[in-house]
Scaffold this active site. Structure first.
Site, PDB file in Angstrom:
ATOM      1  N   ARG A   1     115.308  44.534 101.898  1.00  0.00           N
ATOM      2  CA  ARG A   1     115.340  43.607 103.038  1.00  0.00           C
ATOM      3  C   ARG A   1     116.542  42.688 102.879  1.00  0.00           C
ATOM      4  O   ARG A   1     116.685  42.023 101.851  1.00  0.00           O
ATOM      5  CB  ARG A   1     114.056  42.777 103.108  1.00  0.00           C
ATOM      6  CG  ARG A   1     113.818  42.171 104.522  1.00  0.00           C
ATOM      7  CD  ARG A   1     112.650  41.188 104.541  1.00  0.00           C
ATOM      8  NE  ARG A   1     112.982  40.039 103.746  1.00  0.00           N
ATOM      9  CZ  ARG A   1     112.128  39.431 102.912  1.00  0.00           C
ATOM     10  NH1 ARG A   1     110.887  39.838 102.786  1.00  0.00           N
ATOM     11  NH2 ARG A   1     112.524  38.392 102.203  1.00  0.00           N
TER      12      ARG A   1
ATOM     13  N   GLU B   1     120.441  36.384 101.236  1.00  0.00           N
ATOM     14  CA  GLU B   1     120.304  37.186 100.019  1.00  0.00           C
ATOM     15  C   GLU B   1     119.922  38.609 100.398  1.00  0.00           C
ATOM     16  O   GLU B   1     119.492  38.877 101.526  1.00  0.00           O
ATOM     17  CB  GLU B   1     119.230  36.610  99.092  1.00  0.00           C
ATOM     18  CG  GLU B   1     117.842  36.658  99.694  1.00  0.00           C
ATOM     19  CD  GLU B   1     116.729  36.801  98.650  1.00  0.00           C
ATOM     20  OE1 GLU B   1     116.990  37.140  97.486  1.00  0.00           O
ATOM     21  OE2 GLU B   1     115.566  36.588  99.031  1.00  0.00           O
TER      22      GLU B   1
ATOM     23  N   SER C   1     108.810  42.034 101.076  1.00  0.00           N
ATOM     24  CA  SER C   1     107.473  41.976 101.670  1.00  0.00           C
ATOM     25  C   SER C   1     107.506  41.606 103.149  1.00  0.00           C
ATOM     26  O   SER C   1     108.568  41.401 103.735  1.00  0.00           O
ATOM     27  CB  SER C   1     106.629  40.970 100.892  1.00  0.00           C
ATOM     28  OG  SER C   1     107.265  39.721 100.907  1.00  0.00           O
TER      29      SER C   1
ATOM     30  N   GLU D   1     113.322  35.973  91.941  1.00  0.00           N
ATOM     31  CA  GLU D   1     112.875  36.364  93.279  1.00  0.00           C
ATOM     32  C   GLU D   1     111.573  35.667  93.622  1.00  0.00           C
ATOM     33  O   GLU D   1     110.869  35.204  92.726  1.00  0.00           O
ATOM     34  CB  GLU D   1     112.622  37.882  93.329  1.00  0.00           C
ATOM     35  CG  GLU D   1     113.852  38.734  93.151  1.00  0.00           C
ATOM     36  CD  GLU D   1     114.914  38.464  94.182  1.00  0.00           C
ATOM     37  OE1 GLU D   1     114.569  38.099  95.325  1.00  0.00           O
ATOM     38  OE2 GLU D   1     116.099  38.577  93.844  1.00  0.00           O
ATOM     39  N   GLY D   2     111.260  35.644  94.892  1.00  0.00           N
ATOM     40  CA  GLY D   2     109.924  35.220  95.308  1.00  0.00           C
ATOM     41  C   GLY D   2     109.838  33.784  95.782  1.00  0.00           C
ATOM     42  O   GLY D   2     108.770  33.311  96.154  1.00  0.00           O
TER      43      GLY D   2
ATOM     44  N   ARG E   1     111.284  34.462 109.632  1.00  0.00           N
ATOM     45  CA  ARG E   1     110.485  33.413 108.986  1.00  0.00           C
ATOM     46  C   ARG E   1     111.036  32.076 109.430  1.00  0.00           C
ATOM     47  O   ARG E   1     112.252  31.874 109.407  1.00  0.00           O
ATOM     48  CB  ARG E   1     110.595  33.519 107.465  1.00  0.00           C
ATOM     49  CG  ARG E   1     109.806  34.661 106.911  1.00  0.00           C
ATOM     50  CD  ARG E   1     110.060  34.811 105.432  1.00  0.00           C
ATOM     51  NE  ARG E   1     111.445  35.148 105.158  1.00  0.00           N
ATOM     52  CZ  ARG E   1     111.967  35.219 103.949  1.00  0.00           C
ATOM     53  NH1 ARG E   1     111.229  34.946 102.893  1.00  0.00           N
ATOM     54  NH2 ARG E   1     113.233  35.544 103.778  1.00  0.00           N
TER      55      ARG E   1
HETATM   56  P1  ADP Z   1     114.484  34.157  96.761  1.00  0.00           P
HETATM   57  O1  ADP Z   1     114.945  35.452  96.197  1.00  0.00           O
HETATM   58  O2  ADP Z   1     113.706  33.349  95.801  1.00  0.00           O
HETATM   59  O3  ADP Z   1     113.803  34.319  98.091  1.00  0.00           O
HETATM   60  P2  ADP Z   1     116.710  33.007  98.301  1.00  0.00           P
HETATM   61  O4  ADP Z   1     118.129  33.220  97.952  1.00  0.00           O
HETATM   62  O5  ADP Z   1     116.203  33.752  99.474  1.00  0.00           O
HETATM   63  O6  ADP Z   1     115.829  33.294  96.996  1.00  0.00           O
HETATM   64  O7  ADP Z   1     116.482  31.458  98.524  1.00  0.00           O
HETATM   65  C1  ADP Z   1     115.217  30.935  98.937  1.00  0.00           C
HETATM   66  C2  ADP Z   1     115.348  30.172 100.241  1.00  0.00           C
HETATM   67  O8  ADP Z   1     116.339  29.157 100.116  1.00  0.00           O
HETATM   68  C3  ADP Z   1     115.798  31.016 101.422  1.00  0.00           C
HETATM   69  O9  ADP Z   1     114.700  31.652 102.037  1.00  0.00           O
HETATM   70  C4  ADP Z   1     116.456  29.965 102.314  1.00  0.00           C
HETATM   71  O10 ADP Z   1     115.480  29.280 103.084  1.00  0.00           O
HETATM   72  C5  ADP Z   1     117.053  28.994 101.317  1.00  0.00           C
HETATM   73  N1  ADP Z   1     118.466  29.367 101.076  1.00  0.00           N
HETATM   74  C6  ADP Z   1     118.946  30.152 100.091  1.00  0.00           C
HETATM   75  N2  ADP Z   1     120.290  30.272 100.183  1.00  0.00           N
HETATM   76  C7  ADP Z   1     120.664  29.552 101.247  1.00  0.00           C
HETATM   77  C8  ADP Z   1     121.928  29.257 101.856  1.00  0.00           C
HETATM   78  N3  ADP Z   1     123.064  29.731 101.371  1.00  0.00           N
HETATM   79  N4  ADP Z   1     121.927  28.471 102.957  1.00  0.00           N
HETATM   80  C9  ADP Z   1     120.785  27.957 103.462  1.00  0.00           C
HETATM   81  N5  ADP Z   1     119.575  28.186 102.917  1.00  0.00           N
HETATM   82  C10 ADP Z   1     119.495  28.967 101.827  1.00  0.00           C
HETATM   83 MG    MG Z   2     114.752  37.382  97.100  1.00  0.00          MG
HETATM   84 MG    MG Z   3     114.618  35.009  99.823  1.00  0.00          MG
END
Ligand code: ADP
Ligand code: MG
Ligand code: MG
Length: 515
Positions: A134, A154, A161, A408-409, A491
């Site tokens: 995803r 990311e 999920s 992650e998560g 989301r």
């Molecule tokens: P994980 O793998 O734990 O889901 P993410 O990289 O998705 O890690 O980061 C978790 C959350 O943080 C994302 O769902 C988003 O809401 C916020 N986030 C992460 N990176 C950014 C970014 N560059 N700009 C804005 N929000 C971010």
């Molecule tokens: Mg992730």
């Molecule tokens: Mg994420």
């Protein structure tokens, strides 16, 4: 850029309308399996000791506006992203260079790498790998830009999920928008609702299609005498998001006619085994309810083992190693899991130095590679005295960044003003565990109403994150047997919430209304 679309959305509801809509959504969710097991914070375990209760998943009452061009670009790039991450997983030498820095300081990365090395030493017996990916984005909408652009938050290579439940949310919003007007269950009028429905969501078909392709590619039983074949889902104990997973297993059993079993991480060593007398190392699974008729596992789908907390003891690492050394096709392999770490995403996004994208996507049209590169937001490492350190340690620039570990998560990042102090609290030798990423700027003035799983209703400014699902089956030589995309997740969270996960309790499930 304050798009007028956002400033007039959502249509306002009278208290009576809101009450009616909330109860409609609650009932729809239960009726259609858009549900999660209740949190023990809401329903104490004693009250639900027989495990019979479920509650609505957190959902928005309205679909959220999302720029059509960004949505279409995300779908168009998904199969290219699939191929990119499949090819990275095939390049052990390249990944090894990235891991070298991490394994000194990150036990979890190091233990995963050790599993790979142990299996490599013995020799992998399964050349095929399956990815159910995803790719997550936001519509980057800085005040100076005339339109939004698609930026990746990311890329997930393990336990991606909400494909199952996101199909339900799209159906919910489509149904509410299609109700004959004048019914109490209809949405109030709004120009965005005219001849406009959230796109149909094919996530369940796409994701289960990937698993079914792996099952078919496994071929016939490698045991003698031949055994019946199955897929197993490796899951966490007490998983609250089980109905999301059941949407995929039901599709596999009912449409693809493939037996599927759920195995919790702590059960793996009790119910699965490899017969070491068989050099093919088929993975045998014996359902606890029929001890004498084993199945042979074609495909292991991990909805666990992405978080260090999933490994409670050496026994869990032994279980992960057992799966990895078996002939079953893994979704994902350890190498594929590692290819999705944040460090890889930062290296891919480096603006100078080796052109990793072109070398991993040989034969791809350069314009497609440029479009992929356009989805990257600036990211930095903190290993040297470069821009990354400067931006992270200066309180003014830190405000526009997020610091991410190899996890992650959800719930693991450090945001904005907390970054400088956090980094200074760590020995500098540990800074290489983290990458710094510039914050994407979602559209200002977006608003929606969320119905949480505990029944709370929240109206406010929101940020939406789009996820697009993709699935790919490849062999270690880089040959691709199946590459597909389809289905999406939106989301939506409160504007002041930094984190984003639904399961982690930060966001609600939503669908897109394109404009
Ligand atoms: P994980 O793998 O734990 O889901 P993410 O990289 O998705 O890690 O980061 C978790 C959350 O943080 C994302 O769902 C988003 O809401 C916020 N986030 C992460 N990176 C950014 C970014 N560059 N700009 C804005 N929000 C971010
Ligand atoms: Mg992730
Ligand atoms: Mg994420």
């Amino acid at each position: 850029m304050a798009t007028p679309v956002y400033s007039s959305y959502p249509p306002s509801l009278s208290p009576a309308q809101e009450k009616f809509l909330v109860s409609t959504v609650k009932d729809w969710a239960i009726q259609n399996g858009l549900v999660v097991r209740p949190s023990p914070l809401v329903v104490p375990e004693g009250v639900n000791s027989k495990g019979v209760l479920a509650t609505n998943a957190p959902v928005t009452l309205f679909p959220s506006p999302f720029p059509r061009a960004c949505f279409e670009e995300a779908l168009a790039l998904q199969t290219v992203y699939n191929e990119l991450y499949a090819n990275i997983s095939c390049d052990e030498e390249w990944l090894c260079k990235i891991m070298e820095d991490l394994i000194d300081v990150d036990d979890f990365m190091s233990n995963l790498w050790k599993v790979h090395l142990a299996v490599k030493k013995e020799g992998y017996v399964q050349p095929l790998s399956l990815g159910l990916f995803r790719s997550d984005y936001m519509a980057h909408t800085p005040s100076t830009a005339s339109s939004s652009s698609l930026k990746q938050v990311e890329f997930n290579t393990i336990s991606s999920s909400f494909g199952g439940l996101s199909v339900g949310v799209s159906s919910l919003h489509r149904e509410l928008l299609s109700s004959p007007s004048g019914l109490p269950t209809s949405f109030p009028a709004h120009p965005l609702f005219d001849n406009n429905l959230p796109p149909e969501n094919t996530a369940v078909v796409t994701l289960s299609g990937g698993l079914a392709a792996a099952h078919a590619a496994y071929g016939s039983s490698k045991s003698s005498p031949a055994l019946p074949l199955c897929i197993i889902f490796i899951v966490q104990q007490g998983e609250r998001n089980i109905f999301d997973q059941l949407a995929l297993s039901r599709q596999l059993t009912q449409v693809h006619k493939i037996p599927v079993f759920r195995v919790t991480t702590n059960e793996i060593l009790d119910v699965t085994s490899i017969s070491d007398s068989n050099p093919n190392r088929p993975l045998l699974y014996t359902p606890p309810q029929s001890r004498d008729t084993p199945f042979e596992v074609t495909t292991v789908y991990l909805r666990a083992f992405y978080d260090p907390g999933d490994y409670t003891s050496a026994r869990d690492w032994e279980a992960r190693t057992l799966l990895e050394r078996s002939a079953a096709i893994k979704c994902p392999t350890v190498l594929n899991q590692l290819s999705g770490c944040k460090k890889v995403q930062q290296v891919l996004a480096e603006p100078s130095g080796p052109d990793h994208l072109s070398s991993f996507l040989k034969g791809a049209d350069p314009s497609v590679i440029a479009r992929l590169r356009n989805t990257f937001a600036p990211q930095y490492d903190l290993t040297s005295n470069g821009q990354g350190r400067e931006f992270a340690l200066n309180p003014t620039t830190a405000e526009n960044h997020v610091l991410k570990p190899q996890r992650e998560g959800g719930g693991n990042n450090i945001y904005k003003s907390a970054i400088p102090e956090f980094l200074r609290s760590l020995p500098e030798t540990e800074w290489k565990r983290w990458v710094l990423m510039e914050l994407i700027q979602p559209p200002p003035r977006a608003r929606n109403i969320a119905l949480r799983s505990d029944g709370e209703v929240i109206l406010g400014d929101v940020i939406s994150e789009l996820g697009v699902y993709g699935t790919i089956l490849w062999d270690q030589g880089g040959k691709i047997l199946h590459n597909d995309q389809g289905g999406y997740l939106l989301r939506t969270k409160g504007k002041d919430v930094n984190e984003g996960g639904v399961a982690a309790g930060f966001s609600s499930l939503d669908s897109v209304l394109l404009f």
